[in-house]
Design a protein around this motif. Structure first.
Motif, PDB file in Angstrom:
ATOM      1  N   VAL B 306      16.375  -0.252 143.346  1.00 59.45           N
ATOM      2  CA  VAL B 306      15.923   1.158 142.442  1.00 59.45           C
ATOM      3  C   VAL B 306      14.700   1.126 143.021  1.00 59.45           C
ATOM      4  CG1 VAL B 306      17.529   1.368 140.203  1.00 59.45           C
ATOM      5  CG2 VAL B 306      15.771  -0.337 140.190  1.00 59.45           C
ATOM      6  N   ASP B 354      15.849  -4.717 140.666  1.00 59.50           N
ATOM      7  CA  ASP B 354      17.492  -3.598 141.478  1.00 59.50           C
ATOM      8  C   ASP B 354      17.896  -2.641 139.889  1.00 59.50           C
ATOM      9  OD1 ASP B 354      18.009  -5.548 139.205  1.00 59.50           O
ATOM     10  OD2 ASP B 354      19.364  -7.433 140.689  1.00 59.50           O
ATOM     11  N   GLU B 355      18.764  -3.302 140.552  1.00 59.06           N
ATOM     12  CA  GLU B 355      19.907  -1.702 139.024  1.00 59.06           C
ATOM     13  C   GLU B 355      19.824  -2.318 137.460  1.00 59.06           C
ATOM     14  OE1 GLU B 355      23.440   0.052 140.086  1.00 59.06           O
ATOM     15  OE2 GLU B 355      23.389  -1.445 141.969  1.00 59.06           O
TER      16      GLU B 355
END
Ligand code: HEC
Ligand code: HEC
Ligand SMILES: [Ca+2]
Ligand SMILES: [Ca+2]
Ligand SMILES: [Ca+2]
Ligand SMILES: [Ca+2]
Ligand SMILES: [Ca+2]
Ligand SMILES: [Ca+2]
Ligand SMILES: [Co+2]
Ligand SMILES: [Co+2]
Lengths: 204, 397, 397, 204
Positions: B306, B354-355
């Motif tokens: 992200v 990251d997500e």
């Protein structure tokens, strides 16, 4: 201006002046699906069963089901002693793993013994003796992958024997040990309790 | 169809065919269409190659992708990193089969033709060897990003979801692990948790639009998106469903992570989020101050990237980089950031999120917990030092 | 580094190297890592190749992608379709330059090294020749989907946005068209509208993660996402900005679409939405009734594909197919639909809709407006007839 | 059990038993950016100008600015007649395009003349004479791409001449025509009004 237009002389041509696609243009033929097995001709469904493939036979499975598990399942019949294992080792392993199972750098073959009490130091030596949690892994790996240039060539007796030898040299078994499917399961590996679960995610 | 034109020669780089360079290509016809026989090759002016870390054994070795000259997110199949424990087998797909057995209702035997008839998926995923970076724990060792990070590549993989085949075989309630076994000389084996198998695991027969490359497991490999590369068993021949893990050599002796207290972590399967700047990177030289586009790759075994931040001052200040679309699940993501190098010393770093919210750690943060002897899963922030003369080197900063 | 192992031989398919097949690959080491010199090749068991339509001139000819054996959305670079008007030039990138001039403030000369230093983008896009399908207007002519639809391929392209370079040069207010010129033997030229140039046009130097392939314009090509392939000038050497189109041979004599009334459409640049079933497709034979996964490709030069419907009864009834993610702008999109063939005659068709709402037409709908002499832009629904014996043929239905 | 453990004999090994990475490991070196031009050393910005590349010189542009446009811009100095063009044509074009400019199927070279009044029929013949909207395209294309096996080899005079010959044979120019930059601009092509704009999107 004697000639006005050569349109009469010109051969009539259609779009893109393509050569007439008559006969075989030698298009390469694409692969067709192949069905080998008559057995699975059963009416297929869309979701669960596609009717593709066929049952694997017991013989087909047995021919490649070579793994050995920590509980001993997969261990074949047969047996071997430390003394027999010494012969196997000297003849088939020592050239790479060394006379004293210390590994030979140039061959890439690692040490098989040694290294106890080094795991928490800054020179950890991870070997069968010092590191491996399960003896089953030793049988399984030698049987499938060693000796490197003739993998899968050892008989079950030979694998029991050379395992007895390696574990004997590593001080895990006595020198008079004989290994078979039963005795193999009783081996206690020094580092059996040395492994922990992955704490990630949540820990570094 | 035979090659009618140029041929591979000692003077062309691997993968290329040498043709005479035309003094003025607008003044004579070029070489004829399909003189390559119908399958092309790269330009003779392109020479980047995979590089083998000089392990003592040639049979058990690895080669690394030249990330510095990569573009976008797809790795050319010819440059995909490799890890072999018994060389590259040559297998005729007409005789290769996959057998599924163990805790299943109907043990199955599938030919490659059978697999190709089943419902399929195509997905763009990275694979990373968990040994990627293993030389870098204690001190900066290798010079280039190929050496420090080249054990990861991204392809579009096509195959049958493993769950499709397992449903066809009917897995039993007690099923918890699956052994995957290759038909190479190492008869490579790994145990796969059933939830991974039933989620997004793929029995892959194609890579980047054509059949798998031999080095990548032709004709069939397992693809476990996000999990360490060693588990993606190549030349796959057998799947055995069990209630317990198999504790193979590759998940005990190797691919376990030794902690400072002497215990070792088992089944550290997921690859944590990681990123690296590929341009500029180690062993390059910037010719002069001015504009450069910093570019690199970020990926996570736990989902999508992200955010990627870039620092030019060794982590003191960070700027968000642009993420190149498409940003895909468990895939390399390309990031870019414009940069004007003023000619002074600089330390370039990238840091991804990251997500799941996980933020790529610094090396000291990682070493504080894991020490420097765990071999695998080094996903720390990479630092490239830019000297005043433009030389870029691998540093710990 | 030399190839130390197998070599390209007459008996291996193009692009492959022949190695001895191992009787039991688990019983001996495979071939050594990097015996390919560090750049891999495809398996010796894979033989699909581009196919050349037998034009009379070999210098001006085209070759088509074997779509029937494709997977996913990426076309392997070695199988990307080709269209050449003067063969494939061999150009040293160290001496190649791009010159931008005309209605610009600062005429520019860029080396390949210059272009590689500029801000870049990577995008996955299809290219389609607007002549794709030209044999199929009047009657079903070619047998395979390679012949009917093989002039389209998809790659991940990397390069500099054309707008970036035009801004650097400073385009003047009166600028309306740009001439793009290649340095092949045809010195190929096309006029590009300025809005396309300033939108998403790319000066591409990389394809699928590595340098462009020679056939695709090495070292530099123009990429005009969504526009007919002929405009994507390869081996690009010059861009001239003008207030008028240049009316080159390729946009007047060719690539104009002759209507039934004798007028011809100029600058029909966008590729309308199109789809085709690649499996099953022409010249295949289904071995028996049962499960098959229908699969194919859909694409639009005007944006994303939003829907693909499949019919097995020649268009009487339609079912929505699954679109494989990622569904990208101006890219091939893979669709799939499970199908049980009951052993009776069937006619398979696919019909796509793009994000502008445009629905792929039937051939009669298209012919009603355009007749059958317009050569280019045949994007009608394709029909494959499945006979009771399983044979699949190209039909107009 | 005489030997307990070979750990003493075993050489200490560190992680992964890697060979010591001393000296040059022959990692391939990545390409560095290259700057050829001192001129553009001007301070670069992030948005507008990157200071990359250098101005193209007039000579560099002139060397490749070969296009000819419908308004005649780009037409070079020089001239040529129908008669001169006939010589050029016979010597350099006829082998492919035919003695009567009718095209020769086997060479792939299309007819250059003929086809008037065929465009709305079911055998349309698209030629320079019947189809091309602009004479500029003829000069431009012959000059850049013909003759096929020696493209770019004709002088401006020769291109004027062979254009006069083709247009003369096509009944567009008289046989005594001489073409130069001025007279070229005045050529009226039969199908000049035959082209329409793309009605898509919105129409089929
Ligand atoms: C030609 C060289 C060679 C020979 C002969 C050889 N080995 Fe090995 N052995 C290796 C190499 C290389 C490895 C490491 C393989 C790898 O990591 O992929 C290895 C690994 C092992 C391992 C795993 C060690 C670890 O710590 O993970 C065992 C156990 C082993 N060998 C036992 C044997 C036995 C028993 C024999 C004889 C029957 C044998 N080897 C013969 C080269 C050899
Ligand atoms: C060796 C064969 C050959 C020779 C010699 C040759 N041509 Fe051509 N010509 C071709 C081919 C083939 C094409 C079609 C090229 C294409 O479509 O890419 C062509 C195309 C043309 C066209 C375009 C026709 C159209 O309708 O688009 C013109 C005009 C032309 N040639 C003129 C000439 C002239 C003038 C000469 C001599 C000075 C010449 N050609 C010599 C093979 C040749
Ligand atoms: Ca078993
Ligand atoms: Ca135990
Ligand atoms: Ca390169
Ligand atoms: Ca194939
Ligand atoms: Ca001009
Ligand atoms: Ca005009
Ligand atoms: Co791990
Ligand atoms: Co068009």
């Amino acid at each position: 201006q004697t000639e006005t237009s050569a349109s009469d002389a010109a051969a009539a041509r259609t779009v893109a002046a393509l050569p007439e696609p008559v006969g075989n243009l030698e298009e390469p033929m694409p692969p067709s699906p192949v069905v080998e097995d008559a057995e699975s001709d059963a009416a297929p469904g869309l979701d669960a069963s596609f009717g593709i493939g066929r049952p694997a036979t017991k013989e087909e499975i047995a021919a490649i089901d070579i793994d050995v598990m920590p509980d001993g399942s997969g261990l074949p019949e047969g047996s071997g002693t430390y003394a027999e294992g010494e012969t196997v080792y000297v003849e088939q392993c020592a050239s790479c793993h060394g006379d004293n199972l210390e590994g030979i750098k140039e061959t890439g073959a690692p040490a098989l013994i040694g290294g106890r009490d080094t795991l928490a130091t800054d020179k950890p030596l991870k070997t069968v003796e010092s590191y491996w949690p399960h003896a089953s892994t030793l049988f399984d790996y030698i049987h499938r992958a060693m000796p490197l240039h003739a993998p899968g060539s050892l008989s079950a007796d030979e694998v029991y024997a050379v395992s007895a030898y390696i574990l004997g040299r590593g001080g895990i078994l006595p020198e008079d040990a004989e290994l078979n499917a039963q005795s193999f399961k009783e081996i206690e590996m020094p580092n059996a309790d040395g492994f922990v679960e992955d704490p990630r995610p949540g820990a570094m | 169809l035979l090659l009618s034109g140029g041929r591979a020669r000692a003077d062309a780089p691997p993968g290329a065919i040498e043709y005479p360079v035309q003094p003025d290509p607008t003044k004579e016809q070029g070489r004829l269409i399909l003189d390559d026989g119908g399958y092309g090759s790269r330009s003779q002016f392109e020479s980047e190659i995979r590089w083998r870390y000089p392990t003592d054994s040639l049979d058990s070795s690895w080669s690394m992708t030249p990330l510095a000259s990569g573009h976008g997110i797809i790795t050319p199949s010819g440059l995909h990193f490799e890890r072999h424990h018994g060389g590259i087998p040559t297998i005729d797909p007409a005789t290769h089969t996959l057998i599924i057995h163990g805790l299943v209702d109907k043990p199955l035997r599938l030919t490659m033709a059978d697999l190709r008839r089943m419902p399929s998926v195509s997905r763009i995923h990275f694979i990373e060897c968990s040994g990627n970076g293993l030389t870098e724990w204690e001190k900066p060792t290798l010079k280039t990003v190929q050496g420090t990070h080249g054990l990861t590549s991204t392809s579009e993989w096509t195959g049958v979801l493993l769950s499709t085949v397992l449903k066809e075989a009917g897995i039993q309630d007690s099923a918890a692990w699956i052994l995957a076994e290759g038909s190479d000389a190492a008869v490579m084996t790994r145990s796969v948790p059933i939830d991974v198998a039933m989620n997004d695991a793929i029995l892959a027969y194609a890579q980047n639009g054509e059949a798998l490359r031999p080095e990548q497991g032709y004709p069939l490999r397992l693809l476990l998106p996000g999990l360490e590369g060693n588990t993606h068993i190549k030349w796959l021949r057998r799947l055995e469903v069990s209630d317990k893990p198999f504790m193979t050599r590759e998940e005990t002796s190797k691919y376990t992570d030794l902690m400072p207290d002497g215990t070792a972590r088992l089944f550290t399967l997921e690859m944590d989020a990681k990123s690296v700047i590929t341009f500029p990177s180690g062993a390059m030289k910037l010719p002069r101050p001015g504009f450069y586009e910093i570019s690199g790759l970020a990926w996570s075994g736990r989902g999508k990237i992200v955010k990627v931040e870039v620092s030019a001052d060794g982590g003191k200040t960070w700027t968000e980089a642009a993420l190149q679309e498409p940003v895909l699940n468990k895939s390399h993501t390309r990031f870019r950031m414009p940069w004007i190098w003023d000619g002074n010393e600089a330390v370039l770093q990238s840091r991804c999120t990251d997500e799941t919210g996980y933020v790529q750690p610094t090396l000291p943060e990682l070493v504080r917990v894991r020490g420097t002897k765990s071999v695998y899963h080094l996903n720390a922030i990479q630092s490239w030092h830019v000297a005043a003369n433009g030389e870029v080197t691998n540093v710990h900063a």
